[in-house]
Design an enzyme around this catalytic site. Structure first.
Site, PDB file in Angstrom:
ATOM      1  N   MET A  30       0.838  -1.194   0.000  1.00  0.00           N
ATOM      2  CA  MET A  30       0.000   0.000   0.000  1.00  0.00           C
ATOM      3  C   MET A  30       0.878   1.252   0.000  1.00  0.00           C
ATOM      4  SD  MET A  30      -3.401  -0.932   2.070  1.00  0.00           S
ATOM      5  CE  MET A  30      -2.753  -0.692   3.708  1.00  0.00           C
ATOM      6  N   HIS A  37       9.221  -3.487   3.468  1.00  0.00           N
ATOM      7  CA  HIS A  37       8.705  -3.701   2.110  1.00  0.00           C
ATOM      8  C   HIS A  37       9.859  -4.025   1.154  1.00  0.00           C
ATOM      9  CE1 HIS A  37       5.469  -0.707   3.505  1.00  0.00           C
ATOM     10  NE2 HIS A  37       4.781  -1.788   3.207  1.00  0.00           N
ATOM     11  N   LYS A 149       4.879 -10.305   9.013  1.00  0.00           N
ATOM     12  CA  LYS A 149       4.407  -9.227   9.890  1.00  0.00           C
ATOM     13  C   LYS A 149       2.876  -9.245   9.951  1.00  0.00           C
ATOM     14  CE  LYS A 149       3.966  -4.805  11.389  1.00  0.00           C
ATOM     15  NZ  LYS A 149       2.584  -4.555  11.044  1.00  0.00           N
ATOM     16  N   ASP A 150       2.242  -9.485   8.798  1.00  0.00           N
ATOM     17  CA  ASP A 150       0.780  -9.609   8.723  1.00  0.00           C
ATOM     18  C   ASP A 150       0.460 -11.097   8.659  1.00  0.00           C
ATOM     19  OD1 ASP A 150      -0.196  -6.654   8.253  1.00  0.00           O
ATOM     20  OD2 ASP A 150       1.602  -6.924   7.057  1.00  0.00           O
TER      21      ASP A 150
HETATM   22  P1  AMP Z   1       1.401  -3.054   3.457  1.00  0.00           P
HETATM   23  O1  AMP Z   1       1.917  -1.962   2.574  1.00  0.00           O
HETATM   24  O2  AMP Z   1       1.372  -2.686   4.898  1.00  0.00           O
HETATM   25  O3  AMP Z   1       0.127  -3.656   2.943  1.00  0.00           O
HETATM   26  O4  AMP Z   1       2.472  -4.218   3.368  1.00  0.00           O
HETATM   27  C1  AMP Z   1       2.853  -4.770   2.144  1.00  0.00           C
HETATM   28  C2  AMP Z   1       3.615  -6.027   2.386  1.00  0.00           C
HETATM   29  O5  AMP Z   1       4.785  -5.752   3.152  1.00  0.00           O
HETATM   30  C3  AMP Z   1       2.810  -7.068   3.184  1.00  0.00           C
HETATM   31  O6  AMP Z   1       3.070  -8.362   2.666  1.00  0.00           O
HETATM   32  C4  AMP Z   1       3.378  -6.919   4.573  1.00  0.00           C
HETATM   33  O7  AMP Z   1       3.259  -8.096   5.360  1.00  0.00           O
HETATM   34  C5  AMP Z   1       4.827  -6.613   4.261  1.00  0.00           C
HETATM   35  N1  AMP Z   1       5.474  -5.944   5.403  1.00  0.00           N
HETATM   36  C6  AMP Z   1       4.980  -4.904   6.106  1.00  0.00           C
HETATM   37  N2  AMP Z   1       5.809  -4.599   7.127  1.00  0.00           N
HETATM   38  C7  AMP Z   1       6.840  -5.473   7.064  1.00  0.00           C
HETATM   39  C8  AMP Z   1       8.020  -5.696   7.844  1.00  0.00           C
HETATM   40  N3  AMP Z   1       8.292  -4.946   8.910  1.00  0.00           N
HETATM   41  N4  AMP Z   1       8.857  -6.691   7.487  1.00  0.00           N
HETATM   42  C9  AMP Z   1       8.578  -7.477   6.401  1.00  0.00           C
HETATM   43  N5  AMP Z   1       7.487  -7.317   5.633  1.00  0.00           N
HETATM   44  C10 AMP Z   1       6.627  -6.344   5.959  1.00  0.00           C
END
Ligand code: AMP
Length: 281
Positions: A30, A37, A149-150
């Site tokens: 996102m 990321h 993380k998720d």
């Molecule tokens: P988001 O933009 O929050 O939807 O995250 C995009 C992707 O990055 C998802 O697969 C998350 O699980 C991953 N992500 C977010 N934070 C972290 C982190 N601290 N370490 C590794 N992957 C992450």
């Protein structure tokens, strides 16, 4: 790096690569990119011939009182970060392109979506499953990378891919943390300097559970109580859950007999943070 807004052009580009026999990795995000990321992007670059990152703040996964409108949007910075890593394509669709007027089809998420986030963010995983399936249709890649993380999101996507026969391999990646242990998150930028120490209580609580587990504590309730106490003492303002559940199904357990996962969702001021840690037998 190709920056593509149009789904049809994105589809044709990925199809062309696949027809050439190349492997393609996908990293859906996102935006408001941080090193967590970028670690997913690096995994994809290391293992695939081509890498596609997507940046899309998906409206359907936010509840009516959640932070969709104020979610951090840093597109220019994100694109230069991806370009510096030599990502092959950034797919940055406009909301109206993916959800035009009259859009009304949604994925009913699997059972593993029901507890935890499913209770506290009703409709969240319906939105996640829908957008991820749409991305898999637009970008028919070989492998998709998601962060542990998720944790529950990863479980939901794995199950959906299995149940709906989606021809993609789902690869989970470890959580990147700040030097003190706070899990990196786009939402960390909401935290004030005063709130930052309290945010660390999630990681401290998870580490406490792990320490007790290593010492032989196997009661889920005892581990949950210990985490809750650390969160309260550490300054968390409210706790949605601090649970120890089966790592595969996320079902309740009394005793940790096979791999379990400790998961926390808590608020620091208005900011809702989540984190988790595997407890491996
Ligand atoms: P988001 O933009 O929050 O939807 O995250 C995009 C992707 O990055 C998802 O697969 C998350 O699980 C991953 N992500 C977010 N934070 C972290 C982190 N601290 N370490 C590794 N992957 C992450």
């Amino acid at each position: 790096m190709k920056v593509i807004e149009c789904p049809q052009i994105a589809l044709e580009t990925v199809q062309r690569w696949r027809h050439q026999g190349l492997t393609v990795g996908l990293v859906p995000t996102m935006g408001a990119l941080h090193p967590g990321h970028l670690s997913l992007v690096e995994q994809s670059m290391a293992h695939c011939d081509k890498t596609v990152a997507t940046i899309f703040v998906n409206p359907t996964q936010f509840g009516p009182n959640e932070d969709f409108s104020r979610y951090p949007r840093t597109l220019e910075q994100d694109l230069s970060g991806l370009d510096a890593l030599k990502v092959d394509m950034a797919f940055v669709p406009l909301p109206d392109t993916l959800y035009p007027a009259g859009y009304s089809t949604y994925v009913e998420p699997p059972e593993v979506a029901h507890p935890l986030e499913g209770v506290h963010r009703p409709g969240h995983f319906r939105g996640v499953a829908t957008i991820v399936l749409k991305l898999f249709q637009i970008l028919p890649v070989s492998v998709a990378y998601f962060g542990q993380k998720d944790f529950q999101q990863l479980a939901v996507i794995r199950r959906m891919v299995q149940d709906l026969n989606v021809p993609v391999r789902v690869q989970g990646c470890p959580t990147l943390r700040e030097p003190d242990g706070l899990a990196m998150s786009s939402r960390n930028r909401y935290l004030s300097a005063q709130q930052r120490p309290a945010a660390l209580s999630l990681w401290t609580a998870l580490q406490t559970a792990e320490r007790l587990f290593v010492q032989g504590v196997r009661s889920a309730e005892a581990l949950e109580l210990a985490m809750t106490n650390v969160l309260i003492e550490g300054g968390a303002d409210s706790i949605d859950y601090a649970r120890v559940v089966d790592a595969y199904s996320l079902a309740d357990i009394d005793t940790v007999e096979k791999t379990a996962v400790a998961l926390i969702a808590a608020r620091i001021g208005p900011t809702r943070l989540i984190d988790n840690l595997l407890l491996e037998v």
